[in-house]
Design a protein around this motif. Sequence first.
Motif, PDB file in Angstrom:
ATOM      1  N   ILE A  33       8.059  -8.069  11.625  1.00 55.31           N
ATOM      2  CA  ILE A  33       7.225  -9.040  11.579  1.00 55.31           C
ATOM      3  C   ILE A  33       5.689  -8.172  11.725  1.00 55.31           C
ATOM      4  CG2 ILE A  33       5.814 -10.874  12.765  1.00 55.31           C
ATOM      5  CD1 ILE A  33       8.483 -12.101  13.304  1.00 55.31           C
ATOM      6  N   VAL A  34       5.720  -7.263  12.712  1.00 58.80           N
ATOM      7  CA  VAL A  34       4.576  -6.541  13.030  1.00 58.80           C
ATOM      8  C   VAL A  34       4.003  -5.589  11.769  1.00 58.80           C
ATOM      9  CG1 VAL A  34       3.389  -4.741  14.298  1.00 58.80           C
ATOM     10  CG2 VAL A  34       4.643  -6.534  15.488  1.00 58.80           C
ATOM     11  N   GLU A  35       5.221  -4.791  11.273  1.00 60.04           N
ATOM     12  CA  GLU A  35       4.941  -4.000  10.105  1.00 60.04           C
ATOM     13  C   GLU A  35       4.594  -4.523   8.977  1.00 60.04           C
ATOM     14  OE1 GLU A  35       7.546  -0.639   7.985  1.00 60.04           O
ATOM     15  OE2 GLU A  35       8.391  -1.542   9.708  1.00 60.04           O
ATOM     16  N   HIS A  36       5.353  -5.716   8.291  1.00 52.98           N
ATOM     17  CA  HIS A  36       5.231  -6.125   7.237  1.00 52.98           C
ATOM     18  C   HIS A  36       4.253  -7.301   7.045  1.00 52.98           C
ATOM     19  CE1 HIS A  36       8.361  -3.622   5.755  1.00 52.98           C
ATOM     20  NE2 HIS A  36       9.214  -4.037   6.962  1.00 52.98           N
ATOM     21  N   ALA A  37       3.993  -8.123   8.103  1.00 48.13           N
ATOM     22  CA  ALA A  37       3.240  -9.043   8.260  1.00 48.13           C
ATOM     23  C   ALA A  37       1.808  -9.173   9.111  1.00 48.13           C
ATOM     24  CB  ALA A  37       3.827 -10.618   8.336  1.00 48.13           C
ATOM     25  N   LEU A  38       2.054  -8.841  10.297  1.00 43.25           N
ATOM     26  CA  LEU A  38       0.866  -9.085  11.231  1.00 43.25           C
ATOM     27  C   LEU A  38      -0.083  -7.590  11.097  1.00 43.25           C
ATOM     28  CD1 LEU A  38      -0.290 -10.049  13.998  1.00 43.25           C
ATOM     29  CD2 LEU A  38       0.991  -8.673  15.179  1.00 43.25           C
ATOM     30  N   ARG A  39       0.383  -6.702  11.046  1.00 38.49           N
ATOM     31  CA  ARG A  39      -0.638  -5.521  10.929  1.00 38.49           C
ATOM     32  C   ARG A  39      -1.493  -5.331   9.642  1.00 38.49           C
ATOM     33  NH1 ARG A  39       2.680  -1.215  12.437  1.00 38.49           N
ATOM     34  NH2 ARG A  39       2.186  -1.569  14.427  1.00 38.49           N
ATOM     35  N   PRO A  40      -0.694  -5.770   8.576  1.00 37.20           N
ATOM     36  CA  PRO A  40      -1.476  -5.976   7.460  1.00 37.20           C
ATOM     37  C   PRO A  40      -2.455  -6.982   7.292  1.00 37.20           C
ATOM     38  CG  PRO A  40       0.722  -5.502   6.589  1.00 37.20           C
ATOM     39  CD  PRO A  40       0.878  -5.670   8.315  1.00 37.20           C
ATOM     40  N   ALA A  41      -1.964  -8.063   8.087  1.00 35.92           N
ATOM     41  CA  ALA A  41      -3.141  -9.421   8.162  1.00 35.92           C
ATOM     42  C   ALA A  41      -4.031  -9.021   9.006  1.00 35.92           C
ATOM     43  CB  ALA A  41      -2.213 -10.451   8.794  1.00 35.92           C
ATOM     44  N   LEU A  42      -4.267  -8.232  10.067  1.00 31.54           N
ATOM     45  CA  LEU A  42      -5.221  -7.723  10.875  1.00 31.54           C
ATOM     46  C   LEU A  42      -5.959  -6.691  10.123  1.00 31.54           C
ATOM     47  CD1 LEU A  42      -3.515  -6.889  14.226  1.00 31.54           C
ATOM     48  CD2 LEU A  42      -5.115  -8.603  13.842  1.00 31.54           C
ATOM     49  N   GLU A  43      -5.561  -5.929   9.144  1.00 30.93           N
ATOM     50  CA  GLU A  43      -6.367  -4.876   8.580  1.00 30.93           C
ATOM     51  C   GLU A  43      -7.200  -5.569   7.490  1.00 30.93           C
ATOM     52  OE1 GLU A  43      -3.553  -2.138   7.063  1.00 30.93           O
ATOM     53  OE2 GLU A  43      -3.302  -1.206   9.005  1.00 30.93           O
ATOM     54  N   GLU A  44      -6.422  -6.476   6.756  1.00 27.88           N
ATOM     55  CA  GLU A  44      -7.109  -7.291   5.505  1.00 27.88           C
ATOM     56  C   GLU A  44      -8.291  -8.342   6.000  1.00 27.88           C
ATOM     57  OE1 GLU A  44      -5.833 -10.067   1.735  1.00 27.88           O
ATOM     58  OE2 GLU A  44      -4.662  -9.911   3.557  1.00 27.88           O
ATOM     59  N   SER A  45      -8.108  -8.605   7.201  1.00 26.91           N
ATOM     60  CA  SER A  45      -9.292  -9.741   7.696  1.00 26.91           C
ATOM     61  C   SER A  45     -10.265  -8.785   8.408  1.00 26.91           C
ATOM     62  CB  SER A  45      -8.465 -10.863   8.871  1.00 26.91           C
ATOM     63  OG  SER A  45      -7.926  -9.959   9.831  1.00 26.91           O
ATOM     64  N   GLY A  46      -9.986  -7.627   8.900  1.00 28.92           N
ATOM     65  CA  GLY A  46     -11.035  -6.844   9.417  1.00 28.92           C
ATOM     66  C   GLY A  46     -10.992  -7.009  10.816  1.00 28.92           C
ATOM     67  N   LEU A  47      -9.888  -7.493  11.383  1.00 26.54           N
ATOM     68  CA  LEU A  47     -10.060  -7.711  12.969  1.00 26.54           C
ATOM     69  C   LEU A  47      -9.319  -6.316  13.753  1.00 26.54           C
ATOM     70  CD1 LEU A  47      -8.524 -11.101  13.702  1.00 26.54           C
ATOM     71  CD2 LEU A  47     -10.793 -10.586  13.306  1.00 26.54           C
ATOM     72  N   PRO A  48      -9.811  -5.712  14.626  1.00 23.13           N
ATOM     73  CA  PRO A  48      -9.145  -4.890  15.242  1.00 23.13           C
ATOM     74  C   PRO A  48      -7.753  -4.674  15.469  1.00 23.13           C
ATOM     75  CG  PRO A  48     -10.815  -6.006  16.840  1.00 23.13           C
ATOM     76  CD  PRO A  48     -10.825  -6.677  15.663  1.00 23.13           C
ATOM     77  N   ASN A  49      -7.242  -3.538  15.061  1.00 20.31           N
ATOM     78  CA  ASN A  49      -5.725  -3.615  15.326  1.00 20.31           C
ATOM     79  C   ASN A  49      -5.334  -3.776  16.644  1.00 20.31           C
ATOM     80  OD1 ASN A  49      -5.155  -3.175  12.534  1.00 20.31           O
ATOM     81  ND2 ASN A  49      -5.493  -1.045  12.800  1.00 20.31           N
ATOM     82  N   GLY A  50      -6.088  -3.508  17.739  1.00 19.90           N
ATOM     83  CA  GLY A  50      -5.570  -3.738  19.050  1.00 19.90           C
ATOM     84  C   GLY A  50      -5.548  -5.032  19.735  1.00 19.90           C
ATOM     85  N   VAL A  51      -5.914  -5.934  18.734  1.00 16.53           N
ATOM     86  CA  VAL A  51      -6.008  -7.455  19.266  1.00 16.53           C
ATOM     87  C   VAL A  51      -4.553  -7.916  19.680  1.00 16.53           C
ATOM     88  CG1 VAL A  51      -6.235  -9.860  18.575  1.00 16.53           C
ATOM     89  CG2 VAL A  51      -8.095  -8.135  18.469  1.00 16.53           C
ATOM     90  N   VAL A  52      -3.493  -7.522  18.791  1.00 15.71           N
ATOM     91  CA  VAL A  52      -2.253  -8.117  18.974  1.00 15.71           C
ATOM     92  C   VAL A  52      -1.270  -6.731  18.995  1.00 15.71           C
ATOM     93  CG1 VAL A  52      -0.312  -9.445  18.184  1.00 15.71           C
ATOM     94  CG2 VAL A  52      -2.402 -10.030  17.560  1.00 15.71           C
ATOM     95  N   GLN A  53      -0.751  -6.556  20.214  1.00 17.15           N
ATOM     96  CA  GLN A  53       0.103  -5.399  20.478  1.00 17.15           C
ATOM     97  C   GLN A  53       1.523  -5.936  20.776  1.00 17.15           C
ATOM     98  OE1 GLN A  53      -1.036  -2.055  20.631  1.00 17.15           O
ATOM     99  NE2 GLN A  53      -2.549  -2.676  19.269  1.00 17.15           N
ATOM    100  N   LEU A  54       2.555  -5.022  20.301  1.00 16.84           N
ATOM    101  CA  LEU A  54       4.009  -5.261  20.516  1.00 16.84           C
ATOM    102  C   LEU A  54       4.270  -3.941  21.395  1.00 16.84           C
ATOM    103  CD1 LEU A  54       6.657  -6.793  20.281  1.00 16.84           C
ATOM    104  CD2 LEU A  54       6.863  -5.517  18.508  1.00 16.84           C
ATOM    105  N   VAL A  55       5.076  -4.359  22.554  1.00 18.60           N
ATOM    106  CA  VAL A  55       5.483  -3.093  23.366  1.00 18.60           C
ATOM    107  C   VAL A  55       6.619  -2.770  22.730  1.00 18.60           C
ATOM    108  CG1 VAL A  55       6.381  -2.962  25.719  1.00 18.60           C
ATOM    109  CG2 VAL A  55       4.351  -4.220  25.711  1.00 18.60           C
ATOM    110  N   GLU A  56       6.789  -1.935  22.455  1.00 19.69           N
ATOM    111  CA  GLU A  56       8.067  -1.203  21.490  1.00 19.69           C
ATOM    112  C   GLU A  56       8.944  -0.571  22.547  1.00 19.69           C
ATOM    113  OE1 GLU A  56       8.752  -1.417  18.454  1.00 19.69           O
ATOM    114  OE2 GLU A  56       7.025  -1.791  17.451  1.00 19.69           O
ATOM    115  N   SER A  57       9.696  -1.457  23.459  1.00 23.04           N
ATOM    116  CA  SER A  57      10.697  -1.247  24.231  1.00 23.04           C
ATOM    117  C   SER A  57      11.519  -2.549  24.847  1.00 23.04           C
ATOM    118  CB  SER A  57       9.901  -0.803  25.626  1.00 23.04           C
ATOM    119  OG  SER A  57      10.865  -0.815  26.510  1.00 23.04           O
ATOM    120  N   ALA A  58      12.821  -2.150  24.763  1.00 22.86           N
ATOM    121  CA  ALA A  58      13.738  -3.133  25.050  1.00 22.86           C
ATOM    122  C   ALA A  58      14.066  -3.379  26.627  1.00 22.86           C
ATOM    123  CB  ALA A  58      15.034  -3.183  24.285  1.00 22.86           C
ATOM    124  N   ALA A  59      13.521  -2.374  27.240  1.00 24.23           N
ATOM    125  CA  ALA A  59      13.782  -2.235  28.634  1.00 24.23           C
ATOM    126  C   ALA A  59      13.198  -3.401  29.612  1.00 24.23           C
ATOM    127  CB  ALA A  59      13.481  -0.897  29.397  1.00 24.23           C
TER     128      ALA A  59
END
Length: 499
Positions: free
Chosen positions: A207-233
């Motif tokens: 979801i992040v790769e194909h929908a969320l991050r492209p939406a942030l970039e297209e809208s001009g919002l800073p990428n840091g606004v939504v972050q996914l912790v890439e860990s299952a621990a």
Amino acid sequence: MSRLVALATGQQIVFGGDQVVEVEAELADAFQAGDRLVVVQEDGALLHIPASEYAIVDAAVTAAQAGFTELAAATDDAISDFFESFASRLADNAVFAFIAAANSLDIDRARKRGRSTTRLELSAAMRAGMVAGLRGWRDAPASRDEIVRTIEHKGWSVEARRAPLGVVGFVFEGRPNVFADACGVVRSGNAVVFRIGSDALGTASAIVEHALRPALEESGLPNGVVQLVESAAHSAGHALFSDRRLALAVARGSGAAVAQLGAVASQSGIPVSLHGTGGAWVVAGEHADADTLQTVVQHSLDRKVCNTLNVCAIPASRAAQLIPSFLAGLDAAGESRLATPRLHVVAGSASFLPSELFSRSVEVERASGTVTECYATVLPESDLAIEWEWENSPEVTLVVVEDVGQAVMLCNSYSPHFTASLVSSDQHEHEKFYATIEAPFVGNGFTRWVDGQYALDAPELGLSNWQGGRMLGRGAILSGDSVHTVRYRATVTDHRTHR
């Protein structure tokens, strides 16, 4: 003062002010220089956070903190564009194909581990709900600097204005739709960091790769606004909820793990929105209508979520009329799912039911597979506290009580103080029930109404029970537009004004 670089087997750690717990050999061997140890003050649990997991979380929170600061310069229209872009990508079949493929892999892995996949599957209905929720945030009124109140004084005035809260941390398990729901905090100018369970991490990453991050970039919002912790621990969740840069910690799920996360955040000084245990109670009053009770039971058991009927209490004086209706509603709920229900009966209540129910064998669908069990079994009163995490076969507890007052006492003693409903035609019974029941959600019918989207027409970020106490200054439904603080701005028109 020095840094902790090692632990020794048998080393005593103080917790709770006057208690100690000893370090076990496994923890002592695993702990390395640079790792962190969180001591849960409630029970002395020692939570090991490896340096690698801490670094992942630290990077995510740091990025979100920067994103929050940068978001202040973004327009409300840009925020609206983000939600529309995100929704459009989820609705695009070509884009969604990548997400669906990741979800299928998550489901396969979960099944191989014997895990439930009921909430993990990103179905057509869940996908449509995610798109609708995002567009709901798109259309929600901007409120980042809304004037809540103006107080006029002679020569000056004060405005109370809503303002963003900061970085919100979310920990949730296997429901991918929560990922879209919780992005609602961006509408009110906040940043968010997610940690999702291992079952759904692949779906979330897609979801992040194909929908969320492209939406942030297209809208001009800073990428840091939504972050996914890439860990299952699990330690990543502990690291996130002990990071004092969080303005709010939200945990969705059930059981001891969520309660522990709430304890970690609370002792770190972070406000918590916690829903660790669910399960609704339905109480039949002295003036309950039998047909109404049957309908309420059936419609409160359509699927297993936090607001599903878990315990039904029926007064002994009405047992002969109401228990058949309860059983009919339970069976109807099972039939609608093409499954056989499962009944638990509190000790002392079994004599009010047909004895054959306790010897009848049925096929019950569990997360681990179909098993043969008795339709009804007896359990002690203390087990009223158990939330039945059923897969497809509706599962519920029945207790026969002296009156509504005893039902309220049992609910206040054993339930998570979450959802309670009274079936009665007597208004006096309802008023007394409402005044004495310890629950933030109280009704007179089916329990499944407890949902932010369904009840308030607002995408829900989380539901809180009162198990850990009542919330300060807000209701038990957390939505994106409720994540805010209040600033005060003074305007002096007569500079001769003074104290």
